[in-house]
Design a protein around this motif. Structure first.
Motif, PDB file in Angstrom:
ATOM      1  N   PHE A  42      32.860  52.732  27.183  1.00  0.00           N
ATOM      2  CA  PHE A  42      33.774  53.874  27.200  1.00  0.00           C
ATOM      3  C   PHE A  42      34.484  53.918  25.841  1.00  0.00           C
ATOM      4  N   ASN A  43      35.087  55.057  25.541  1.00  0.00           N
ATOM      5  CA  ASN A  43      35.838  55.089  24.288  1.00  0.00           C
ATOM      6  C   ASN A  43      37.062  55.989  24.424  1.00  0.00           C
TER       7      ASN A  43
ATOM      8  N   VAL B  11      34.229  43.490  33.277  1.00  0.00           N
ATOM      9  CA  VAL B  11      33.489  43.660  32.028  1.00  0.00           C
ATOM     10  C   VAL B  11      34.491  43.910  30.898  1.00  0.00           C
TER      11      VAL B  11
ATOM     12  N   THR C 272      34.770  45.946  36.790  1.00  0.00           N
ATOM     13  CA  THR C 272      36.126  45.409  36.849  1.00  0.00           C
ATOM     14  C   THR C 272      36.350  44.266  35.855  1.00  0.00           C
TER      15      THR C 272
ATOM     16  N   ARG D 239      32.023  47.923  28.012  1.00  0.00           N
ATOM     17  CA  ARG D 239      31.961  48.963  29.039  1.00  0.00           C
ATOM     18  C   ARG D 239      31.269  50.224  28.538  1.00  0.00           C
TER      19      ARG D 239
ATOM     20  N   MET E 157      30.150  57.295  18.541  1.00  0.00           N
ATOM     21  CA  MET E 157      29.814  56.094  19.308  1.00  0.00           C
ATOM     22  C   MET E 157      29.117  56.422  20.627  1.00  0.00           C
TER      23      MET E 157
ATOM     24  N   LEU F  56      39.678  52.037  30.632  1.00  0.00           N
ATOM     25  CA  LEU F  56      39.188  51.622  29.317  1.00  0.00           C
ATOM     26  C   LEU F  56      38.855  50.134  29.288  1.00  0.00           C
ATOM     27  N   GLY F  57      39.642  49.356  30.019  1.00  0.00           N
ATOM     28  CA  GLY F  57      39.414  47.913  30.004  1.00  0.00           C
ATOM     29  C   GLY F  57      40.402  47.174  29.142  1.00  0.00           C
ATOM     30  N   LEU F  58      41.404  47.889  28.647  1.00  0.00           N
ATOM     31  CA  LEU F  58      42.428  47.262  27.807  1.00  0.00           C
ATOM     32  C   LEU F  58      43.362  46.412  28.666  1.00  0.00           C
ATOM     33  N   THR F  59      43.626  46.904  29.887  1.00  0.00           N
ATOM     34  CA  THR F  59      44.463  46.158  30.819  1.00  0.00           C
ATOM     35  C   THR F  59      43.608  45.763  32.025  1.00  0.00           C
ATOM     36  N   PRO F  60      43.691  44.514  32.459  1.00  0.00           N
ATOM     37  CA  PRO F  60      42.944  44.122  33.648  1.00  0.00           C
ATOM     38  C   PRO F  60      43.673  44.563  34.919  1.00  0.00           C
TER      39      PRO F  60
ATOM     40  N   SER G 156      37.657  47.634  17.820  1.00  0.00           N
ATOM     41  CA  SER G 156      36.798  46.798  18.654  1.00  0.00           C
ATOM     42  C   SER G 156      35.904  47.681  19.532  1.00  0.00           C
ATOM     43  N   LEU G 157      36.378  48.886  19.861  1.00  0.00           N
ATOM     44  CA  LEU G 157      35.519  49.839  20.576  1.00  0.00           C
ATOM     45  C   LEU G 157      34.390  50.329  19.676  1.00  0.00           C
ATOM     46  N   MET G 158      34.600  50.220  18.360  1.00  0.00           N
ATOM     47  CA  MET G 158      33.563  50.607  17.406  1.00  0.00           C
ATOM     48  C   MET G 158      32.674  49.417  17.078  1.00  0.00           C
TER      49      MET G 158
ATOM     50  N   THR H 117      35.047  58.996  17.591  1.00  0.00           N
ATOM     51  CA  THR H 117      34.743  58.474  18.916  1.00  0.00           C
ATOM     52  C   THR H 117      33.394  58.985  19.418  1.00  0.00           C
TER      53      THR H 117
ATOM     54  N   ILE I 214      41.909  40.980  29.094  1.00  0.00           N
ATOM     55  CA  ILE I 214      40.445  40.990  29.061  1.00  0.00           C
ATOM     56  C   ILE I 214      40.000  40.617  27.657  1.00  0.00           C
TER      57      ILE I 214
ATOM     58  N   PHE J 224      43.408  57.716  20.841  1.00  0.00           N
ATOM     59  CA  PHE J 224      44.808  57.465  21.139  1.00  0.00           C
ATOM     60  C   PHE J 224      45.681  58.646  20.738  1.00  0.00           C
TER      61      PHE J 224
ATOM     62  N   MET K 263      36.360  45.256  27.590  1.00  0.00           N
ATOM     63  CA  MET K 263      36.497  46.605  27.041  1.00  0.00           C
ATOM     64  C   MET K 263      35.326  47.000  26.138  1.00  0.00           C
ATOM     65  N   GLU K 264      34.944  46.108  25.193  1.00  0.00           N
ATOM     66  CA  GLU K 264      33.917  46.473  24.220  1.00  0.00           C
ATOM     67  C   GLU K 264      32.560  46.699  24.862  1.00  0.00           C
TER      68      GLU K 264
END
Lengths: 256, 542
Positions: free
Chosen positions: A75-76, A68, A66, A73, A146, A48-52, B445-447, A143, B2, A79, A70-71
């Motif tokens: 992806f969505n 980029v 790698t 990328r 998007m 997802l890109g939340l954690t590097p 933020s994904l939105m 989701t 990030i 949760f 999160m927003e």
């Protein structure tokens, strides 16, 4: 295609994931399965890109993702607790992202998602008026609007019971098939993983235990962990259910 | 990370800057002042103050009267909370107890003192009723009476809060195990409450020890640390350096109290779930509680009766016919009513700025990926502001901002209050924020949301109740406090409480009580409106 190359992650010197190598084809449903604390949620957050990642590469369609954010990328995620916004009604939740990016989905497309997920009669309801299964479908719709390039689902079925679980499973399969959408699902339930996905990635102690189609995993488990924890559990379940139906059959036979 | 979280970092730095300029620097300056004497730097001031007879006596007095008051307050508060939680008394009666018990919080402490004088003094309302003066009001008795009224609501809320989270099912368990009633009482009510009872005692002690309003009115010859401090700073022969020493000395018991409170937190028992049981029928218990609680509340209310009686009669105690003359006089006197109008505006600003600062600080600690140590700094600030008495902050401000452009500005008083009352509202905010779904920011933020957008569109709408509560906390406290502002309020920046102190000097008690009534009325209205909005919101959500 999504590709992970030598991805590594640790927190405070504790290694969570070590040298993860993985390829996921477009339109595939992949379940990440493992006991709690095995690093499966971390893996999802890495994609997802939340954690590097500490090291290694995440490549999507030939592009290195790698670093980029999160927003960006594309992806969505849905949760586990859905993270729906309680101050907005169902419709406003679903169309939340369109306020920022109106061009992403047309009105017709939004209606299509609403139709597909059976949310039409709930659009004006408040979030707390919904059941668990309805919340899950709203989160999915929000989701999907998007148009993610990859859909990530964190324990999508764990808060649902019985019949609802099966119907949501069906919806996830439909979405992945209809939109040819790569879908990655985190779960701790072997039954869920093996009946829902094209491929199952079994993670244990920070490494990949086995990666393959459900049939392969059932017929050719590659190590003891798989046999003891995954297959054993399924066999007990199968036996219990067989025994149950057996009684039923015996009774019917006797009645005749 | 990030996610860059640039905005939250900016907020964090701003919050820290505010506390650096308006807390750290003034307190360090105060510390320095306490070491500067006529013969240069050294501990000369400390030696002078500590060996002087006056201070040690005042310290002893302070400790004695604060301990006694804290003990009485805690006992009375326990009795009232017990009546609410453990009796089968009428629900409405319980609501009345609950409402009346916290009423004194809406008045400044300085008013309590005058109310006591006009109740128990030689010409007092109650003295007239009983035909004889019940006790000597100036000194120990008056102080203790005032302190108990002052701390009772706080102790009451503290104990009631914990008591509500004691699982009553354990009483049933205790009984079926064959415990005697005394054992049951001890095991299932007192034991789980011990931590809170001790905390209530310490909290009350701290409040009494650092309050200036009550000794200002009924202290008489009985000197306490707060009066010594006031006299050193603003008395007839001021000595700022000695004052600084006294301020530092006042800080010590405060620090100890807060350390104790922190320590006592671990004694709080946690029950997994709260189950309601039917309480045993016991008319004797219920009767005793009903009578006892009524008596406690009646005594408190009797004292407050004078606030209504004195300003509404011609001339107490000689001409007791009803008149609105005094109220009208205040309304017409621009020097009085103007202060009221100014004050309202200024309390509103205090509440607004306080809201922003606490919200920003709480967002940084509860909803960001900032380093744990950085978050710890804000928590530490909250703890420190809780430790520092209002008088000490006021004096520190006096040292640092005298002669600057900020001297005698409302801005300074506002920030003084924002800093002084930071702790409780900050914790309220942090708790509510951390209870909100932790994935909202990521999802939004994904939105395509920016962080600010998410805060405005999602987080803030779900925080309305807490935001309103914090607003009202700041408003009411700014309205009733006197200890800090007395040192920094100038002629142009008079607020109601400092005006009351000034009126006392000219013995204009009608005006004192009229202004007190205004304070009470305003607080009731603010609390009422905000309480109504919060209730309506909660009802709508359910």
């Amino acid at each position: 295609m999504l590709e992970l190359k030598h991805v590594k992650k640790s927190y405070d010197n504790v290694t969570i994931l070590e040298d993860i190598n993985l390829q996921i084809k477009d339109g595939e449903i992949v379940s990440i399965l493992g006991p709690s604390g095995c690093g499966k949620t971390t893996l999802l957050n890495l994609v997802l890109g939340l954690t590097p990642a500490d090291s290694g590469q995440i490549i999507f369609d030939g592009k290195d993702m790698t670093n980029v954010p999160m927003e960006e990328r594309g992806f969505n995620i849905v949760f586990q607790d859905y993270a729906l916004f309680p101050n907005l009604n169902v419709y406003k939740n679903i169309t939340y992202g369109l306020k920022n990016k109106p061009e992403i989905s047309t009105k017709e497309e939004v209606d299509e998602f609403i139709e597909l997920l059976g949310l039409k009669e709930h659009l004006n309801k408040k979030i707390e008026q919904l059941s668990g299964g309805q919340k899950q479908r709203v989160a999915l719709a929000r989701t999907m609007v998007m148009k993610p390039k990859i859909l990530l689902l964190d324990e999508p079925l764990s808060a649902l019971d019985g019949v609802i679980k099966e119907s949501i499973k069906q919806k996830i399969k439909e979405i992945a098939r209809d939109f040819h959408l790569t879908t990655i699902i985190v779960t701790h339930d072997p039954e869920e993983a093996l009946t829902l996905s094209d491929k199952v990635l079994i993670v244990n102690k920070g490494g990949i235990s086995q990666y393959g189609a459900p049939q392969e995993i059932i017929t050719a488990p590659q190590n003891n962990f798989l046999k003891e924890f995954i297959l054993n559990q399924l066999e007990i379940k199968r036996n219990n259910i067989f025994a149950l139906f057996q009684q039923d059959i015996t009774r019917k036979v006797q009645a005749v | 990370m990030i996610r860059k979280e640039r905005e939250i970092k900016v907020i964090y730095v701003l919050v820290l800057a505010i506390f650096a300029v308006f807390l750290a620097v003034p307190i360090v300056r105060l510390l320095m002042e306490s070491f500067i004497g006529e013969a240069g730097a050294g501990i000369e001031n400390y030696v002078n103050v500590l060996t002087g007879k006056g201070f040690m006596k005042a310290l002893g007095n302070s400790v004695t009267v604060s301990v006694s008051s804290a003990l009485i307050s805690t006992l009375l508060a326990f009795f009232m909370t017990y009546s609410i939680q453990y009796t089968n008394l009428n629900k409405k009666f319980k609501t009345v107890i609950q409402t009346l018990a916290v009423l004194p919080m809406l008045l400044p402490t300085i008013t309590y003192g005058f109310a006591i004088i006009y109740s128990f003094g030689k010409q007092g309302l109650l003295t007239k009723l009983f035909g004889t003066q019940l006790f000597e009001i100036y000194g120990f008795n008056g102080l203790m009476f005032g302190y108990v009224i002052y701390t009772l609501p706080i102790s009451f809320m503290l104990i009631l809060n914990t008591m509500g989270f004691i699982d009553k099912k354990f009483m049933v368990v205790s009984r079926v195990m064959g415990d005697s009633p005394v054992q049951t009482f001890w095991q299932t009510i007192i034991r789980p409450l011990l931590g809170t009872l001790a905390a209530s005692f310490v909290q009350c002690f701290f409040l009494c020890f650092t309050d200036y309003g009550i000794p200002a009115s009924v202290g008489g010859e009985y000197d306490v640390v707060a009066t010594v401090l006031y006299n050193e700073m603003l008395g007839s022969i001021p000595n700022f350096n000695r004052g600084a020493v006294v301020a530092m000395m006042m800080l010590i018991p405060s620090v100890i109290s807060i350390a104790l409170l922190k320590y006592l937190e671990r004694y709080n028992m946690r029950y997994n779930r709260i189950s309601q049981i039917e309480l045993k029928k016991n008319p004797v218990r219920d009767g005793v509680c009903a009578v006892g609680s009524s008596l406690i509340l009646l005594s408190v209310l009797a004292i407050f009766a004078v606030i209504f009686v004195v300003p509404l009669v011609q001339e107490w105690p000689y001409q007791v016919n009803f008149t609105l003359e005094h109220v009208q006089a205040v309304l017409n006197d621009q020097s009085l009513f103007g202060v009221y109008q100014n004050s309202i505006f200024f309390f509103f600003c205090t509440a607004l700025i306080g809201l922003l600062v606490t919200y920003g600080a709480a967002l940084a600690t509860a909803r960001s990926g900032l380093n744990g140590k950085l978050k710890g700094v804000i928590d530490a600030i909250a703890l420190v502001t809780n430790t520092i008495p209002g008088m000490v902050i006021g004096i520190a401000f006096m040292f640092i901002f005298s002669g600057t452009a900020l001297q005698n500005t409302f801005f300074l008083i506002i920030l003084c209050n924002v800093v002084h009352f930071f702790s409780t509202p900050y914790l309220m905010m942090r708790n509510s924020l951390s209870k909100l779904n932790s994935s909202w920011e990521t999802t939004a933020s994904l939105m395509g949301d920016t962080w600010i957008k998410t805060i405005v569109r999602i987080v803030t709408p779900n925080m309305t109740s807490t935001l309103l509560e914090v607003f009202s906390y700041y408003f009411v406290n700014a309205m009733v406090t006197v200890s800090a502002v007395i040192f920094i309020a100038g002629a142009r920046t008079m607020v109601i409480t400092t005006k009351i102190k000034e009126l006392q000097y000219y013995t204009k008690f009608n005006e004192v009580f009229v202004l007190s009534l205004f304070i009470l009325g305003t607080n009731l209205i603010v609390k009422g409106i905000l309480g109504y909005v919060i209730k309506r919101k909660e009802k709508k959500e359910n």
